[in-house]
Scaffold this motif. Structure first.
Motif, short mmCIF file in Angstrom:
data_model
loop_
_atom_site.label_atom_id
_atom_site.label_comp_id
_atom_site.label_asym_id
_atom_site.label_seq_id
_atom_site.Cartn_x
_atom_site.Cartn_y
_atom_site.Cartn_z
N GLU A 134 0.82 -1.21 0.00
CA GLU A 134 0.00 0.00 0.00
C GLU A 134 0.85 1.27 0.00
O GLU A 134 0.54 2.22 -0.73
CB GLU A 134 -0.92 -0.03 1.23
CG GLU A 134 -1.82 1.16 1.37
CD GLU A 134 -2.70 1.06 2.63
OE1 GLU A 134 -3.60 1.90 2.78
OE2 GLU A 134 -2.48 0.15 3.44
N VAL A 140 -1.81 -4.08 -3.58
CA VAL A 140 -2.59 -3.86 -4.80
C VAL A 140 -1.93 -4.67 -5.91
O VAL A 140 -0.71 -4.86 -5.94
CB VAL A 140 -2.64 -2.36 -5.17
CG1 VAL A 140 -1.26 -1.86 -5.57
CG2 VAL A 140 -3.64 -2.10 -6.27
N LEU A 147 -7.77 -2.58 -3.02
CA LEU A 147 -6.74 -3.01 -2.08
C LEU A 147 -7.10 -4.37 -1.49
O LEU A 147 -8.24 -4.59 -1.08
CB LEU A 147 -6.59 -1.97 -0.96
CG LEU A 147 -5.30 -1.99 -0.15
CD1 LEU A 147 -4.10 -1.66 -1.01
CD2 LEU A 147 -5.40 -0.99 1.00
#
Length: 389
Positions: free
Chosen positions: A238, A280, A273
């Motif tokens: 992330e 991702v 996500l």
């Protein structure tokens, strides 16, 4: 008194002599140590010239910034097919093994089921009835047009005919999906077997059945994968996802198979996500796909996505020698009488790009220090095996 003075002078002279000898020995040891340090590796002028050796220095170079990622080799959804049966049956023939190549339209497996015969029988019987039902429908249609018969009789004939047509069409479609020829059935040529054909060209990746076993329409029979076009499915954390852009270069390797790096490019970036791993998905395409090894679908990969550039001090990659547990350079200490005297020094390396490797501990070397380029690997390797030069 005179004797005592002579005795004292003799003792002082002896002490001075001992100190002087000790100093000479220390200087001699120091020279020997210096000589050893200067001659870790000695290269003659002839050897330097004949082997095409070169000298280089540490200088400012551009190196990539990257994001670490991991994932696997995969194929697009249209390049993967899980084979199932339209109707259940017993495996009559299963000749293919994992790894076998198949072409689109090739017979993969043969099923046998008495229900196949029942469908064919129903189809032929209904086909025979349709002629009568159609004739009756057209007759009632003409009669009702002349008000000779009731509309109820006409509607009944119409309903029976159209319902039979629908059933006939459905049975015909079932036969086609079972790859049984309806025209042969109409001639009374029934079969209890149905073949399943390959929907794509590829190789058998998995098989889930054996000869004689029963499979239902919900059971997977085998999987075909077409590796003509493979891609990378990467997971990026992330905190790094905003650095990744379409078109950025990817370097990846198969850690379980080789340390060699291959190249790709970011093609798609997911916009959802993964809550479990906070990652991702990034979809990458391979560069020079036709010249890459035969990667297997599902192989684990480690990747670096280049997100920019940074400037750092580096040296030609051929100067840096990897000895497994550490990296070394051969630093030129002096050049005398045409011979070159090198010292083997350990270095901390960083990134590598376009033939240059980043050197992190540049503070350990003086400005303008020179290092052996071509030939360094051979000399350090030989030195580690106990050879002299």
């Amino acid at each position: 008194m005179m004797k005592n003075s002579i005795k004292i002078l003799a003792q002082i002279s002896l002490l001075v002599l001992l100190i002087s000898c000790g100093t000479k020995e220390n200087k001699s040891d120091s020279k020997e140590e210096t000589h050893e340090r200067l001659t870790d590796v000695t290269v003659t002028q002839a050897q330097f010239k004949n082997e095409g050796m070169t000298l280089g220095s540490i200088k400012e170079s551009s190196f990539p910034d990257w994001v670490e990622a991991s994932g696997m080799i995969d194929v697009p959804p249209e390049n993967r097919a899980v084979i199932t049966a339209f109707m259940g049956g017993y495996i009559k023939n299963n000749p293919l093994l994992i790894g076998d190549a198949v072409k689109k339209g090739q017979v993969l497996i043969t099923l046998e089921n008495p229900e196949f015969v029942e469908i064919q029988q129903q189809f032929q019987e209904l086909a025979e009835q349709l002629n009568y039902l159609k004739s009756e429908y057209e007759r009632q249609q003409a009669l009702v047009a002349e008000n000779i018969t009731s509309k109820k009789n006409f509607l009944k004939a119409e309903s029976e005919y159209k319902r039979s047509v629908a059933t006939y069409t459905g049975l015909r479609k079932k036969l086609q999906m079972l790859h049984i020829n309806p025209e042969r059935v109409l001639q009374g040529d029934y079969t209890s077997q149905a073949s399943i054909y390959a929907p794509i060209t590829g190789t058998i990746a998995e098989t889930f059945v054996s000869k004689g076993s029963y499979v239902s329409s919900a059971d997977p029979i085998m999987e075909i994968v077409d590796v003509a076009h493979i891609h990378l499915e990467l997971e990026v954390f992330e905190q790094d996802m905003l650095k990744v852009k379409k078109g950025q270069k990817i370097k990846f390797r198969i850690p379980e198979s080789s340390d060699e790096f291959y190249e790709g490019e970011v093609h798609l970036i997911g916009n959802s996500l993964n809550q479990e791993g906070r990652t991702v998905t990034v979809h990458g395409h391979l560069e020079h796909e036709g010249r890459t090894p035969n990667f297997a679908v599902g192989m684990f990969i480690e990747a670096q996505i280049e997100t920019g550039e940074t400037t750092a001090m580096g040296i030609a990659q051929e100067s840096v020698v990897d000895m497994g547990d550490a990296y070394y350079l051969l630093q030129l200490q002096q050049q005398e009488g045409g011979d070159y005297f090198f010292n083997q020094v350990q270095v901390e390396i960083g990134k590598t790009r376009n033939g240059y490797t980043e050197i992190k501990n540049t503070a350990d070397f003086s400005k303008g220090a020179q290092f052996l380029g071509k030939g360094a690997f051979e000399l350090i390797k030989e030195g580690s095996e106990g050879h002299s030069h």
